[in-house]
Design an enzyme around this catalytic site. Structure first.
Site, mmCIF file in Angstrom:
data_model
loop_
_atom_site.group_PDB
_atom_site.id
_atom_site.type_symbol
_atom_site.label_atom_id
_atom_site.label_comp_id
_atom_site.label_asym_id
_atom_site.label_seq_id
_atom_site.Cartn_x
_atom_site.Cartn_y
_atom_site.Cartn_z
ATOM 1 C CG HIS A 89 5.297 -12.417 -27.878
ATOM 2 N ND1 HIS A 89 6.012 -12.996 -29.014
ATOM 3 C CD2 HIS A 89 5.689 -13.038 -26.769
ATOM 4 C CE1 HIS A 89 5.528 -14.270 -28.734
ATOM 5 N NE2 HIS A 89 5.877 -14.760 -27.432
ATOM 6 N N GLY B 154 4.279 3.216 3.749
ATOM 7 C CA GLY B 154 3.028 3.351 3.643
ATOM 8 C C GLY B 154 3.339 1.963 2.056
ATOM 9 N NE ARG B 155 8.616 4.196 -0.356
ATOM 10 C CZ ARG B 155 8.654 4.740 0.762
ATOM 11 N NH1 ARG B 155 7.476 5.238 0.458
ATOM 12 N NH2 ARG B 155 9.498 5.982 0.983
ATOM 13 C CD GLU C 85 6.127 6.810 -2.442
ATOM 14 O OE1 GLU C 85 5.535 6.921 -3.348
ATOM 15 O OE2 GLU C 85 5.148 6.343 -1.738
ATOM 16 C CE LYS D 154 2.751 5.534 7.690
ATOM 17 N NZ LYS D 154 3.398 5.740 7.267
ATOM 18 C CE LYS E 22 0.233 12.354 -2.410
ATOM 19 N NZ LYS E 22 0.998 12.407 -1.249
ATOM 20 C CD GLU F 87 -4.756 11.527 -5.493
ATOM 21 O OE1 GLU F 87 -4.669 11.906 -4.203
ATOM 22 O OE2 GLU F 87 -4.037 10.955 -6.419
HETATM 23 O O1 F6P Z 1 1.903 8.619 -2.699
HETATM 24 C C1 F6P Z 1 2.592 9.515 -1.874
HETATM 25 C C2 F6P Z 1 2.514 8.374 -1.550
HETATM 26 O O2 F6P Z 1 1.845 9.194 0.164
HETATM 27 C C3 F6P Z 1 2.409 6.853 -0.835
HETATM 28 O O3 F6P Z 1 3.327 6.534 0.009
HETATM 29 C C4 F6P Z 1 0.877 5.825 0.376
HETATM 30 O O4 F6P Z 1 0.950 5.577 0.362
HETATM 31 C C5 F6P Z 1 0.159 6.648 -0.765
HETATM 32 O O5 F6P Z 1 0.394 8.411 -1.379
HETATM 33 C C6 F6P Z 1 -1.611 6.898 -0.310
HETATM 34 O O6 F6P Z 1 -1.417 7.433 1.381
HETATM 35 P P1 F6P Z 1 -2.490 6.593 2.678
HETATM 36 O O7 F6P Z 1 -1.943 5.649 2.233
HETATM 37 O O8 F6P Z 1 -2.081 7.873 3.461
HETATM 38 O O9 F6P Z 1 -3.765 7.297 1.768
#
Ligand code: F6P
Length: 554
Positions: free
Chosen positions: A389, A271-272, A358, A211, A514, A217
């Site tokens: 199990h 995002g979620r 979240e 987003k 972060k 990462e």
């Molecule tokens: O974990 C935090 C967060 O901001 C989530 O809400 C989001 O889905 C994820 O990191 C990834 O963010 P992006 O889509 O901006 O890479």
């Protein structure tokens, strides 16, 4: 001072009502067929049975009063009307627009956003068809059969859940023939190695999903795969082998991806809550074809309509949300187990973990007032019967954890063994039907005595019962049903947040970790490149960092 839901009479009445419910046992509540019948709801093929919740008609009435006190209907309307209910980020919350019909009208800031949504969906359909039919080829002229989607959190978990669920659907299997979809999420180089093993850059398309297009990462993994493609095919190959999904198109271009090969979404998609945007629709369409994914969107849309228009007594997400609040805030059960009796739903609990935790893991009200109660739930789960199990022992005789049992009437891959009357799916579902009763009824010492259980084992074999659960029965696990299930949980989580009076759509809690990682990264860099000493951390972190640097430098 802004008022909290816990200050209302509706909340206090429910608190007082706990004493009444504590005098009941599910064993007795379940013997009232009329009660059970009133605690079942059906909509568009989905049956919700919540008769094994520790509630009576009085509880339900009081929960509706709580919904009223929380202005739940008004809040739902404000969401659908595109108001900026995510007030700390000053954003609308309109994931419902992502699956709205082409001719629907949903406004954000005075503009109908549905045409923008469909422009992107049309672009995805066009692009995915070209890739799938081989008219979009890689740099060496070979068709792109394999897709690696890079993304994390909401840019990963939802698409992975839907992909895993579709993988066993006969229609989806057919349309995915000869193709692979992989997800690269973790910045751990092991995840990179795992995801590129066996892939040929010549036939691979990389979809960078972020987003913000700033997530550390994802961007490192994107650079790593850009290098993988460039090293094999030359830097110009990136144009044919890398596309992006983002709200931040300038950064996509800066990264080196042609903006024509970028698929947009908008700041009003959290995002979620983004699996129904290009975040999920692009990779899934590349794998299964747009027509399969469109059915998934239609299923979600059906629940969106139901949630918006159905009266609360018949409204599945509203009922689920209110029951969650009852379990968490009044009965004191902080956790919830999500137990799909379907291997295809194995990634459902991990996805809902993020959506729920979240969204609702907050300590202050939407007005910033510290909450005098704990909001949010601890979500976890595994498909049945595997979970039985694993952790069910604790659920049966240890802690009380309300359970969601999710079952599917028709298996996508039925097996009928010769000579066996009960199909493999019947065997699975026998457990789906048995577990909720085991939790509700338990087993008494009297029953055990009748079974001649030795005295010294009576207490060990006693089950207290009275453990709440609910059952959701889906007709099948088609793309449409998967969309329905997703939307039910998304809206349920919103209902919980609306009632608790929190902002379920921001996530400030992930920022601190972060920014601390950024400081560590800087120091690691300075230490490795300039030999600078580690400083500015506490004794523990300094010791660990030194050990890491010493041991990893040889
Ligand atoms: O974990 C935090 C967060 O901001 C989530 O809400 C989001 O889905 C994820 O990191 C990834 O963010 P992006 O889509 O901006 O890479």
């Amino acid at each position: 001072m802004a008022s909290l839901i816990s200050d209302t009479d509706a909340w206090k009445n429910l608190k007082a009502h706990v004493e009444d419910i504590n005098k009941t046992h599910l064993r007795d509540l379940m013997s009232d067929a009329a009660r059970c019948n009133s605690l079942m709801v059906e909509y568009d093929g989905i049956l919700l049975d919540y008769s094994r919740q520790r509630v009576n008609s009085d509880t339900i009435g009081k929960l509706f009063k709580l919904a009223e006190a929380a202005n739940l209907k008004e809040k739902i309307n404000r969401m659908y009307n595109g108001e900026h209910i995510n007030s700390t980020e000053n954003r609308a919350v309109l994931h419902v627009a992502l699956r709205a019909a082409r001719d629907a009208t949903i406004q954000s800031n005075g503009k109908n956003v549905v045409p923008d949504v469909w422009n992107v969906l049309d672009k995805i359909q066009d692009f995915s068809e070209k890739v799938r039919n081989g008219s979009w080829v890689g740099a060496t002229g070979k068709p792109l059969k394999d897709v690696v989607a890079i993304g994390i959190g909401g840019s990963f978990l939802g698409p992975l859940f839907v992909h895993t669920a579709l993988q066993t659907d006969p229609e989806a299997i057919k349309s995915a023939e000869g193709r692979q979809l992989r997800f690269l999420a973790n910045v751990d180089p092991i995840d990179v190695a795992k995801n590129i093993t066996g892939l040929n850059p010549e036939t691979t398309l990389v979809v960078v999903v972020s987003k913000t297009f700033t997530t550390a990462e994802t961007m490192l993994n994107a650079r790593t795969l850009r290098e993988w493609i460039s090293a094999a095919l030359g830097p110009s190959a990136v144009a044919k082998h890398m596309v992006a999904v983002s709200t931040n198109l300038p950064l996509v271009e800066k990264f080196g991806i042609d903006p024509n090969n970028a698929f947009a979404f908008w700041d009003w998609v959290g995002g979620r809550y983004s699996v129904c945007s290009a975040v999920g629709v692009l990779p899934l369409s590349l794998q299964y074809g747009f027509s399969v994914v469109e059915k998934f969107l239609k299923g979600a849309s059906s629940i969106d309509q139901h949630f918006y228009t159905s009266p609360f007594e018949k409204n599945i997400p509203v009922l689920l949300g209110l029951l969650s609040v009852w379990n968490v805030s009044f009965l004191g059960h902080a956790a919830r187990a999500i137990l799909p009796y379907s291997q295809a739903l194995e990634k459902f609990a991990p996805h809902i973990q993020q959506v729920s935790m979240e969204s609702n893991g907050k300590g202050v009200s939407i007005d910033g007032v510290p909450l005098p109660f704990e909001a949010g739930e601890i979500d976890f789960g595994e498909p049945g019967t595997n979970g039985q199990h694993s952790f069910y022992q604790l659920i049966h005789q240890g802690r009380v954890i309300p359970c969601d049992f999710i079952g599917v009437v028709k298996s996508q891959q039925p097996v009928y063994l010769k000579g066996e009357v009960v199909s493999n799916h019947d065997e699975l579902m026998s457990n789906f039907f048995a577990q909720p009763d085991a939790l509700a009824y338990g087993k008494t010492p009297e029953q055990l005595h009748k079974e001649n259980v030795p005295e010294h084992l009576i207490s060990h074999k006693t089950f207290s019962g009275n453990r709440p659960s609910l059952s959701i029965l889906l007709p099948s696990l088609s793309a449409y049903n998967i969309g329905q299930l997703l939307a039910i949980y998304e809206h349920r989580i919103a209902v919980e947040g609306f009632v608790w009076g929190i902002n379920s759509f921001d996530q400030w809690g992930v920022e601190l970790g972060k920014s601390l990682a950024t400081q560590v990264r800087k120091q690691l860099n300075a230490s490795r490149t300039k030999g600078q000493p580690i400083e500015g951390f506490n004794h523990s972190t300094t010791t660990l960092l030194k050990r890491y640097l010493e041991a990893s430098s040889d």
